[in-house]
Design a protein around this motif. Structure first.
Motif, PDB file in Angstrom:
ATOM      1  N   UNK A 140      -7.522  -7.261   2.532  1.00  0.00           N
ATOM      2  CA  UNK A 140      -7.000  -6.588   2.068  1.00  0.00           C
ATOM      3  C   UNK A 140      -7.146  -5.564   2.107  1.00  0.00           C
ATOM      4  N   UNK A 141      -8.089  -4.857   3.649  1.00  0.00           N
ATOM      5  CA  UNK A 141      -7.664  -3.293   3.671  1.00  0.00           C
ATOM      6  C   UNK A 141      -6.086  -3.769   4.765  1.00  0.00           C
ATOM      7  N   UNK A 142      -5.894  -4.684   5.353  1.00  0.00           N
ATOM      8  CA  UNK A 142      -4.212  -4.692   5.935  1.00  0.00           C
ATOM      9  C   UNK A 142      -2.887  -4.509   4.926  1.00  0.00           C
ATOM     10  N   UNK A 143      -3.223  -5.566   3.788  1.00  0.00           N
ATOM     11  CA  UNK A 143      -1.996  -6.011   2.681  1.00  0.00           C
ATOM     12  C   UNK A 143      -1.327  -6.545   2.955  1.00  0.00           C
ATOM     13  N   UNK A 144      -0.951  -6.624   4.027  1.00  0.00           N
ATOM     14  CA  UNK A 144       0.098  -7.659   4.712  1.00  0.00           C
ATOM     15  C   UNK A 144      -0.206  -8.322   5.810  1.00  0.00           C
TER      16      UNK A 144
END
Length: 411
Positions: A140-144
């Motif tokens: 979730x922190x990375x997003x992609x």
């Protein structure tokens, strides 16, 4: 079901030849999109002759399920790949569970069933769920990220080797070894030849790790070796059973989680349902196994003449089962082309069926469930943001890469 082991009639007109198909289930065309060929094979008849390889094939659910559950007629001990162990030497010593039949199979299977029992899964659940929460928070922190390398492969490689008791160094050999084992079930094509050519370092590492002295004393591998102390199996057999565990316990999970993410990203309404009710995670994983069928095919060999769908199949014939085709057979499933996480998937053959049902299925289901549930609680939507890339294998169906982007819950 249209299989009988009654003595075949001498009148050939009473048992006509099977329909002939020119399809190649080990071609790049098939690996990219097997569903058209699956439909052709199902509609051709209950059993089909694949003239390219000189083997029989079953693609309808009823016949696939029947073959899987009749080990007396359709044996595994002559190899579950195209090679016939009665006629050619296996590339490795045969698996004590996958490539044997009762009663030899039952003795070894009992040891693995105990090491991978529901009680053991219950003990592992808390640690696996905590690891899934950490992985979900990271993603979730990375997003992609890449849904295969960063999720479907990364999470099982975080929890599975520790549960078995493997040492930290060399774990990069695990996935190549699994790919090798499943490629070896196919014909003598480029995929199989390349896998065997690259096999030596992976086989050597896995063989070494299966020895008792290299396994942590509190892991699943050590539990398997403990059966040698009671005389259930020999020390050499214990090492071979740990090898089976490493083969069966990782690739099915990786491809299963990858399939689930691929499905949920393509069916956003189903992700919305999962996000609203993370308790559906087990169903989402199970439906992905049915829908995508990470394990596409397996072989059996006839031990005697048998009539299948009106066709007499002689002794010593290879029969290829299309598990993926059976899992989308409209004769068995309502709207089989729809991914539905609330579907009652009981009876699917994605993990096989009968005495040789996948020994790592409970591990795969546990890992798939906790990982999807952790993501569902934190993510409101998942989107494919790049072109998915297929990973080619003679037996497995999965992706090498799946670029995705998450939308955090509440964003």
């Amino acid at each position: 079901m249209s299989i009988t082991t009654e003595p075949p009639a001498t009148d050939t007109a009473a048992h006509p030849a099977a329909p002939v198909s020119h399809a190649d289930p080990f071609s790049m065309e098939f690996f990219e999109n097997p569903h058209r060929i699956h439909e052709e094979l199902r509609e051709a008849g209950p059993i089909v002759w694949l003239d390219r390889y000189g083997i029989y094939a079953v693609a309808r659910y009823a016949e696939v399920h029947a073959v899987l559950n009749d080990w007396q007629t359709f044996c595994s001990s002559r190899g579950v790949g195209m090679s016939d162990f009665a006629r050619e030497k296996p590339w490795r010593p045969p698996s004590l569970v996958l490539e044997t039949d009762p009663p030899e199979h039952d003795r070894a299977r009992a040891v693995l069933n105990r090491a991978l029992s529901p009680a053991v899964m219950k003990r592992l659940r808390e640690g696996f769920a905590a690891a899934a929460e950490r992985k979900a928070e990271e993603l979730v922190r990375r997003g992609s990220f890449d849904g295969i390398a960063d999720l479907a492969e990364a999470f099982p490689l975080t929890v599975f080797p520790d549960a078995v008791g493997l040492r930290q160094d060399g774990r990069e050999h695990l996935l190549p070894y699994g790919g090798l084992a499943f490629n070896a079930f196919g014909p003598d094509n480029a995929l199989r030849r390349q896998a065997l050519a690259d096999a030596a370092p992976h086989v050597a590492w896995v063989t070494e790790q299966c020895q008792r002295e290299n396994l942590a004393p509190d892991g699943i591998g050590a539990q398997v070796h403990a059966a040698a102390d009671t005389g259930e199996i020999t020390p050499a057999e214990a090492a071979m059973l740990v090898r089976s565990l490493l083969t069966a316990g990782l690739d099915t999970t990786v491809h299963g989680i990858g399939a689930a993410i691929y499905c949920l990203a393509r069916f956003p309404d189903q992700w919305a349902r999962l996000h609203a009710d993370p308790s559906l995670a087990r169903g989402a994983f199970e439906e992905a196994i049915r829908f995508e069928s990470p394990v596409q095919t397996f072989f059996r060999t006839t031990t005697r003449a048998v009539v299948v769908g009106g066709t007499t199949v002689g002794e010593g014939q290879k029969v290829l089962m299309f598990l993926g085709a059976a899992n989308r057979d409209p004769r068995r499933w309502e709207e089989p082309e729809r991914y539905d996480i609330s579907r009652r998937t009981s009876g699917h053959v994605g993990f096989g069926s009968g005495v040789h049902m996948c020994v790592g299925q409970l591990l795969a289901r546990l890992e798939g469930e906790v990982m999807l549930a952790a993501l569902a609680r934190k993510v409101s939507a998942i989107e494919i943001t790049g072109e998915p890339v297929r990973k080619y294998n003679n037996t497995l169906r999965g992706l090498a890469s799946l670029p995705v982007t998450l939308r955090p819950a509440g964003a």
